[in-house]
Design an enzyme around this catalytic site. Structure first.
Site, PDB file in Angstrom:
ATOM      1  CE1 TYR A  89     -27.361  -1.889 -27.252  1.00 34.52           C
ATOM      2  CE2 TYR A  89     -29.804  -0.525 -26.875  1.00 34.52           C
ATOM      3  CZ  TYR A  89     -28.181  -0.872 -26.299  1.00 34.52           C
ATOM      4  OH  TYR A  89     -27.780  -0.260 -24.807  1.00 34.52           O
ATOM      5  CG  ASP A 109     -20.145  -0.336 -25.802  1.00 36.80           C
ATOM      6  OD1 ASP A 109     -21.114  -0.786 -25.538  1.00 36.80           O
ATOM      7  OD2 ASP A 109     -20.240   0.129 -25.171  1.00 36.80           O
ATOM      8  CG  HIS A 127     -23.316  -0.227 -22.706  1.00 40.29           C
ATOM      9  ND1 HIS A 127     -23.565   0.167 -23.823  1.00 40.29           N
ATOM     10  CD2 HIS A 127     -24.429  -0.373 -22.287  1.00 40.29           C
ATOM     11  CE1 HIS A 127     -24.743  -0.601 -23.951  1.00 40.29           C
ATOM     12  NE2 HIS A 127     -25.387  -0.605 -23.104  1.00 40.29           N
TER      13      HIS A 127
END
Length: 488
Positions: free
Chosen positions: A231, A259, A357
């Site tokens: 991330y 996403d 996800h």
């Protein structure tokens, strides 16, 4: 560091201008670090001036704070008021013996008695009405197999050996990234890594793992490929440090998550702020109440506050520039043929993961197996230029088989691994993966193939869903031509 700090002195430092915490017998000055804490400032203020060992240890490894902060942040020692290592995983007498579990579906039922309600909600929750979460799985059932008969399938002993991102592995199944493993089992991601090492399978490790990369990847019986799921942090320097640590620890690919620019709304997780017995499960769990935003207490949402929602295509060069030769750049979360083509055309991306996800970010997004079909219909050249991986909704070896036939190089599993981890630790993860591998081999032989190289789309009938697959690359709607008129 030799200075002894009393509880009375510690309690005076409970504000943003002077924020101290005692953790596992050491006192830390977090004043400078607090504004960039991934879980947010408010949760630190909740425990400021106190011994925070119990909430800290439920989520993080003991070494994480020591390795994340400069030595100057340790300002003294303290008599621990709380028990440093809480019990979050209990042995349940009624839990069935692991040897009696024969289906991937057995693991959630076996694990739930061992888990806190919060941990159960964290694993099972998905975005809003969970439609995408269910579609990811149910769409596989609409694809039927087309077995070929009278073929000798008796010979191969290692039919699943392959490579993922140029890494030799014993199976095309890999572990998708899952965060905060310690709330599921005390060994968390370390147990998953050991299982993958024993089976020589690939693991993707989350930026939000409970342990450091060196802790997760050390002490294994054999070497296994590890990928980092990244991330991107609003403070890009933090991401640079994470990538540097990953490369130092031998990570073979960096999968940038694309996403989830913002955390999804996972209502089952939001509704459960505490663990069984009313004890706070983790510091993040109380953040929503502390902030007073009325949105609930989802671990994913609270932890996701640091994610950089400005990260864009133009930033891929920055990430690529941080990777030495041999470390692959992968985009995790591609959901359209148009973005697959754009990723290919950048010349920077080595692979993509078709993913939504696990349905945890945006509800009613397309099921991932349909996106794989979209790539086959609209831009088949992508498969020759990049490795295409997929996750989301994989429950059985037949699901893995179908995805591989339709062009996926590797197939990721996430939730099932967490259920196995929560119920039985490392041994549970190994058994779960062995069951999936065995189902995959059985499916291959029943369809008349003995190696992954023999798989092809003709072994799968997709006509029940073909009408759901777009016919062209791009954002052009097939018939709706309305455009918003500007207001002058």
């Amino acid at each position: 560091m030799s200075r002894k700090i009393s509880p009375a002195e510690l309690s005076q430092h409970n504000s943003p201008s002077s924020l101290w915490l005692a953790i596992n017998g050491l006192v830390y000055d977090l004043t400078a670090f607090a504004p960039s804490h991934p879980g947010g400032l408010q949760i630190l203020l909740q425990h400021a001036g106190q011994d925070a060992s119990v909430p800290y240890n439920k989520v993080h490894s003991p070494s994480l704070i020591r390795t994340s902060l400069p030595p100057t942040a340790q300002i003294g020692s303290s008599d621990s008021i709380q028990t440093p290592v809480p019990q979050i995983f209990s042995s349940v007498p009624t839990k069935p013996p692991l040897s009696t579990l024969i289906s991937p579906h057995d693991f959630p039922l076996a694990a739930i008695p061992s888990l806190t309600p919060k941990a159960t909600a964290f694993i099972s929750s998905a975005a809003t009405d969970c439609l995408t979460h269910r579609a990811n799985s149910s769409l596989y059932s609409h694809l039927t197999l087309r077995p070929r008969i009278l073929i000798n399938v008796s010979t191969p002993t290692t039919p699943l050996v392959t490579t993922i991102l140029n890494c030799p592995v014993s199976s095309p199944i890999f572990i998708s990234p899952t965060s905060l493993g310690k709330i599921i089992h005390p060994s968390g991601e370390k147990a998953i890594a050991l299982a993958c090492s024993n089976l020589d399978m690939a693991q993707t490790i989350s930026t939000s793992a409970s342990f450091t990369l060196s802790e997760i990847l050390s002490g294994q019986n054999t070497s296994h490929p590890a990928f980092l799921q990244l991330y991107v942090d609003k403070n890009r320097v933090n991401s640079e440090r994470v990538i540097e640590e990953a490369v130092r620890n031998g990570v073979r690919a960096v999968m940038v998550t694309v996403d989830a620019p913002v955390p999804g709304k996972r209502e089952a997780d939001e509704r459960i702020p505490t663990a069984a017995g009313g004890e706070t499960l983790a510091p993040m769990a109380g953040t929503a109440a502390a902030v007073g935003d009325g949105k609930g207490a989802a671990l994913g949402r609270v932890m996701g506050g640091y994610i950089d929602d400005s990260f864009s295509w133009e930033d891929l060069g920055w990430v690529k520039g941080l990777l030495p030769e041999g470390v692959k750049l992968v985009l995790k979360g591609v959901q359209t043929a148009a973005d697959a083509v754009r990723a290919m055309e950048t010349g920077l991306v080595d692979g993509i993961v078709i993913s939504n996800h696990g349905g945890r970010s945006l509800d009613t997004a397309t099921g991932t197996i349909l996106v794989l079909l979209e790539l086959q219909r609209c831009c088949p050249g992508v498969f020759d230029r990049m490795e295409v991986l997929i996750d989301g909704g994989v429950r059985r070896g037949t699901d893995v088989f179908k995805a591989l036939c339709l062009g996926a190089r590797g197939v990721g599993v996430g939730r099932g691994v967490l259920w196995a981890l929560g119920g039985y630790g490392r041994e549970g993860v190994e058994r779960y993966l062995e069951i999936l591998n065995d189902e995959l081999v059985t499916t291959m032989k029943m369809c008349g193939v003995t190696s992954l190289e023999e798989l092809h789309p003709g072994l799968v009938n997709t006509r029940a869903v073909d009408h759901l697959v777009p016919e062209r690359v791009g954002e052009e709607h097939p018939y709706a031509k309305w455009r918003r008129k500007s207001k002058l």
